[in-house]
Structures are given as C-alpha cells and as structure tokens.
Design an enzyme around this catalytic site. Structure first.
Site, short mmCIF file in Angstrom:
data_model
loop_
_atom_site.label_atom_id
_atom_site.label_comp_id
_atom_site.label_asym_id
_atom_site.label_seq_id
_atom_site.Cartn_x
_atom_site.Cartn_y
_atom_site.Cartn_z
N TYR A 122 73.47 57.73 19.05
CA TYR A 122 74.11 56.68 18.56
C TYR A 122 74.88 55.85 19.18
CZ TYR A 122 77.52 60.40 18.28
OH TYR A 122 78.14 61.63 18.85
N ASP A 177 73.36 70.03 9.96
CA ASP A 177 72.50 68.83 10.84
C ASP A 177 71.19 68.47 10.36
OD1 ASP A 177 74.41 68.61 12.59
OD2 ASP A 177 74.18 70.25 13.94
N ASN A 184 64.10 70.52 24.00
CA ASN A 184 64.33 72.02 23.40
C ASN A 184 65.59 72.47 23.45
OD1 ASN A 184 62.64 72.23 26.04
ND2 ASN A 184 64.01 73.63 25.96
N GLY A 185 66.65 71.66 23.33
CA GLY A 185 67.82 72.18 23.15
C GLY A 185 68.36 72.39 21.70
N GLY A 244 70.58 57.75 15.71
CA GLY A 244 71.54 58.80 15.34
C GLY A 244 72.83 58.88 14.57
N LYS A 280 78.66 76.77 18.45
CA LYS A 280 77.74 76.62 17.28
C LYS A 280 76.98 77.99 17.22
CE LYS A 280 76.99 71.82 16.49
NZ LYS A 280 75.86 70.84 16.22
N LEU A 306 68.21 60.63 18.32
CA LEU A 306 69.68 61.31 17.75
C LEU A 306 70.71 60.77 18.33
CD1 LEU A 306 68.86 65.09 17.40
CD2 LEU A 306 68.00 63.12 16.18
N THR A 317 81.57 72.57 17.01
CA THR A 317 80.86 71.77 18.02
C THR A 317 80.77 72.57 19.29
OG1 THR A 317 80.31 69.59 18.92
CG2 THR A 317 82.83 70.34 18.63
P1 NAP Z 1 71.44 70.28 24.55
O1 NAP Z 1 71.30 71.37 23.72
O2 NAP Z 1 72.11 70.44 25.75
O3 NAP Z 1 69.70 69.92 24.59
C1 NAP Z 1 69.27 68.93 25.52
C2 NAP Z 1 67.70 69.07 25.74
O4 NAP Z 1 67.23 67.81 26.33
C3 NAP Z 1 67.50 70.28 26.37
O5 NAP Z 1 65.97 70.73 26.13
C4 NAP Z 1 67.28 69.49 27.93
O6 NAP Z 1 66.41 70.25 28.81
C5 NAP Z 1 66.75 68.21 27.68
N1 NAP Z 1 66.99 67.34 28.80
C6 NAP Z 1 68.41 67.09 29.03
N2 NAP Z 1 68.36 66.19 30.19
C7 NAP Z 1 67.18 65.82 30.32
C8 NAP Z 1 66.31 65.09 31.28
N3 NAP Z 1 67.14 64.03 32.25
N4 NAP Z 1 64.99 64.71 31.02
C9 NAP Z 1 64.28 65.54 30.07
N5 NAP Z 1 64.71 66.37 29.35
C10 NAP Z 1 66.12 66.72 29.44
O7 NAP Z 1 71.89 69.01 23.88
P2 NAP Z 1 71.87 69.11 22.14
O8 NAP Z 1 73.00 69.63 21.58
O9 NAP Z 1 70.35 69.28 21.60
O10 NAP Z 1 72.22 67.30 22.06
C11 NAP Z 1 70.99 66.54 22.39
C12 NAP Z 1 71.02 65.14 22.16
O11 NAP Z 1 71.39 64.78 20.66
C13 NAP Z 1 72.64 64.36 22.79
O12 NAP Z 1 72.62 63.23 23.10
C14 NAP Z 1 73.76 64.55 21.55
O13 NAP Z 1 74.47 63.53 21.44
C15 NAP Z 1 72.44 64.44 20.35
N6 NAP Z 1 72.77 64.81 19.03
C16 NAP Z 1 73.10 63.83 18.09
C17 NAP Z 1 73.54 64.38 16.92
C18 NAP Z 1 73.78 63.37 15.56
O14 NAP Z 1 74.36 63.58 14.82
N7 NAP Z 1 73.12 62.26 15.64
C19 NAP Z 1 73.62 65.77 16.60
C20 NAP Z 1 73.51 66.68 17.55
C21 NAP Z 1 73.11 66.21 19.00
P3 NAP Z 1 66.71 71.64 29.27
O15 NAP Z 1 66.80 72.45 28.16
O16 NAP Z 1 65.29 71.78 30.35
O17 NAP Z 1 68.01 71.62 30.15
#
Ligand code: NAP
Length: 286
Positions: free
Chosen positions: A230, A106, A131-132, A251, A70, A228, A66
């Site tokens: 939960y 995932d 786009n993360g 999620g 990753k 995504l 995690t």
């Molecule tokens: P990440 O790599 O940090 O990416 C987050 C994305 O959201 C980035 O594109 C970021 O933009 C954007 N963002 C953050 N704050 C924002 C805001 N206030 N307004 C607009 N855009 C915003 O995180 P991640 O690992 O992808 O995880 C994202 C979410 O998915 C989390 O809530 C996590 O818990 C969830 N998740 C769930 C599962 C599941 O199994 N259900 C698995 C993975 C992740 P910038 O790039 O411009 O900063």
C-alpha cells in the site's frame, strides 16, 4: 476518554511500533463513541503464551496478531475457524465461553475490492507472485471465488512444493499449481487476476517491480493487477499494469477491510469503514 470501564483491544506483534492498526481502530472507536481502546502490545515470540494468560487475567476482549505470531498462536487457542486452519494463520482473536477463539480476516480483506467489481470468476485464471504468509490468504480467497485455475510463482523450489502440498492436506483442499519464475511470461499472458504478494516495490524500493515491464507487457488489457503493497500507491508493478490497460488495485483496501472485519467481530455491530480508511490515508499520505 479512557475510564475505569474502558474495554481493551489491541495488536500483538514483535516489533509492533510500525503497526497502523491502532490508528485505524481508535478512529473507528472514537466515531462510534464506544467505551474501548486499541493498544499496541509488543510481545517477544517466547512470551506469547504468558501474554495470553495475562490478557485473560486483565479481561482483554480481543486482539489482532501480526508478524511473528500469526502461526504460533494457533496451538494456544481453544477454537480456530476452518478458514484460519486452511490459511495456516490467525490474525484476529476474541474471548469465547471456553477460551480464546481465532480466525483470519485477511481473506475477507483481500476479497473485498474484488467482490466490488461484480465479476464472474469461475472461468478466470489467477497468477500469484510469492509463496509467503500473505500468499496463503490470497490462495484461500481465489478458491472462495471459485476461480478455474490458481497458479503460484516463487523463487525457492522446496518452499513452493511445501506450499502446494499444504493445500492438498488442508481442511478445505485447494488445487494450486506452483511454478518457477522462468514460467512467468507464459503464465502472465494467461492471467485474468495477477497478484503481487512479494514485498518487491514496497517503499523505499519504489523503482522495483516483481515483474519486468516487458513481461508485464504481455498482460491481457482487461486483466486485474492487484498489489498487496500500500506504499507507494501506485507501485511500479501497478503503474506498469495500468499502462497496459489493466484494472489496478493496491493493498490499502485489504488493510482497511481486514481491520473492519476484526472490529465487527469484537463489537458485534457495523463499523465505520470510511472512517478507518480515511485515518489510514491520513497516516500514510498526510
Ligand atoms: P512473507 O511471508 O515474508 O512472504 C514474502 C514472499 O515474497 C515469499 O514467498 C518470498 O520468497 C517472496 N519474496 C521476497 N522477496 C522477494 C524477491 N526479491 N523476489 C522474489 N520474491 C521475493 O511476507 P508476507 O507477510 O506474505 O507479506 C508480503 C507482502 O504483502 C508485504 O509487502 C506486506 O506488506 C504485504 N501485505 C499486505 C497486506 C495488506 O493488508 N494489504 C497484508 C499482508 C501482507 P521466499 O519464500 O523465497 O523468501
């Protein structure tokens, strides 16, 4: 019961204290009655290579990764699946004949609740918010479904362009269109599948939504809204989409199914998905 013969599995992260994976995997291990234990391994970024050598010496059978490992694990593995290379992230590692092998479950986790809907996807349009890292698994999943158009909306133009380009250069190329948030209203009115991959609306910010209610009001009533996140369940985003008549998916199932897919790789047998789901719900919602 842990014995001299017990085999080791675990999750590597930094921090890892809040990971729900030990609860879910140990519940499944207990239900199966197999001689394994699944542990949290806090490993700082600079120690990942040393941890891998240590795991090999200790005979660890496999592990999840995690944040923040990753991506950085990839050059340390002897084999990486084409899917994980496309996504650019590995979340599951096992011990192969020639060293550590990695893949990404995932994508399978994300797809599981969508496949259960038995839809035909080839004419459908996906709009993905964010786009993360998680967005990359969602794009790969939408591509696997064969969706007609995949649109990603983000707030940082430079990151968006790097994201788009990375899919053209990937082992499994995907045509992804990227857009600023100003285009949300138009895109959402065309979306068949709208996915939130941003953390906006996650506990404790439960009153926030990545899309305003008036823009979500333009969502097609038969669209699917997928968050995504939960906790909470439903999020404000899903509640607004439900009010519109959309199918809402949170999620939790993605979390369960990515874990089940990983455990199946390690144990090479069917795993009790219902037990894993139930243990997570008990942990999250009491
Ligand atoms: P990440 O790599 O940090 O990416 C987050 C994305 O959201 C980035 O594109 C970021 O933009 C954007 N963002 C953050 N704050 C924002 C805001 N206030 N307004 C607009 N855009 C915003 O995180 P991640 O690992 O992808 O995880 C994202 C979410 O998915 C989390 O809530 C996590 O818990 C969830 N998740 C769930 C599962 C599941 O199994 N259900 C698995 C993975 C992740 P910038 O790039 O411009 O900063």
């Amino acid at each position: 019961m842990i014995k001299g013969t017990t085999k080791l599995l675990g999750v590597v992260g930094y921090p890892v204290e809040h990971s729900l994976s030990p609860v879910m995997h140990n519940a499944a291990i207990a239900a199966l009655g197999v001689d394994y234990v699944y542990l949290p391994f806090p490993v700082a970024p600079q120690d990942l290579q040393a941890a891998l050598a240590g795991f090999a010496a200790l005979g660890v059978e496999g592990f999840n990764l995690t944040i923040p490992h990753k991506q950085s694990i990839i050059p340390l593995l002897s084999e990486v699946s084409p899917l994980a290379r496309s996504v650019g992230a590995v979340n599951t590692v096992w011990r192969g004949d020639r060293g550590w092998c990695g893949t990404n479950t995932d994508v399978e986790g994300f797809l599981s609740p969508l496949k259960a809907l038995n839809c035909s996807w080839s004419q459908k349009i996906a709009v993905i918010l964010g786009n993360g890292g998680a967005s990359r698994a969602v794009v790969a999943g939408c591509a696997e479904l064969g969706m007609a158009e995949i649109h990603v909306v983000g707030r940082n133009p430079e990151k968006l362009e790097i994201f788009r380009q990375s899919w053209l250069d990937s082992p499994v190329p995907v045509a992804v269109s990227v857009h600023p948030q100003s285009q949300l209203a138009t895109l959402i009115s065309r979306a068949d599948l709208l996915v939130n991959t941003t953390p906006v609306g996650m506990y404790p910010d439960v009153d926030r939504s990545p899309v305003d209610g008036d823009i979500l009001g333009g969502l097609k009533p038969d669209a699917i809204a997928y968050d995504l996140i939960y906790t909470p369940s439903p999020t404000q985003f899903l509640q607004l989409a439900k009010n519109r008549g959309a199918i809402a998916i949170d999620g939790l199932e993605m979390l369960v199914q990515q874990g089940a897919a990983a455990l199946q790789i390690w144990l090479q047998r069917p795993v009790p998905v219902a037990v894993m789901r139930q243990s997570l719900k008990a942990q999250l919602f009491g």
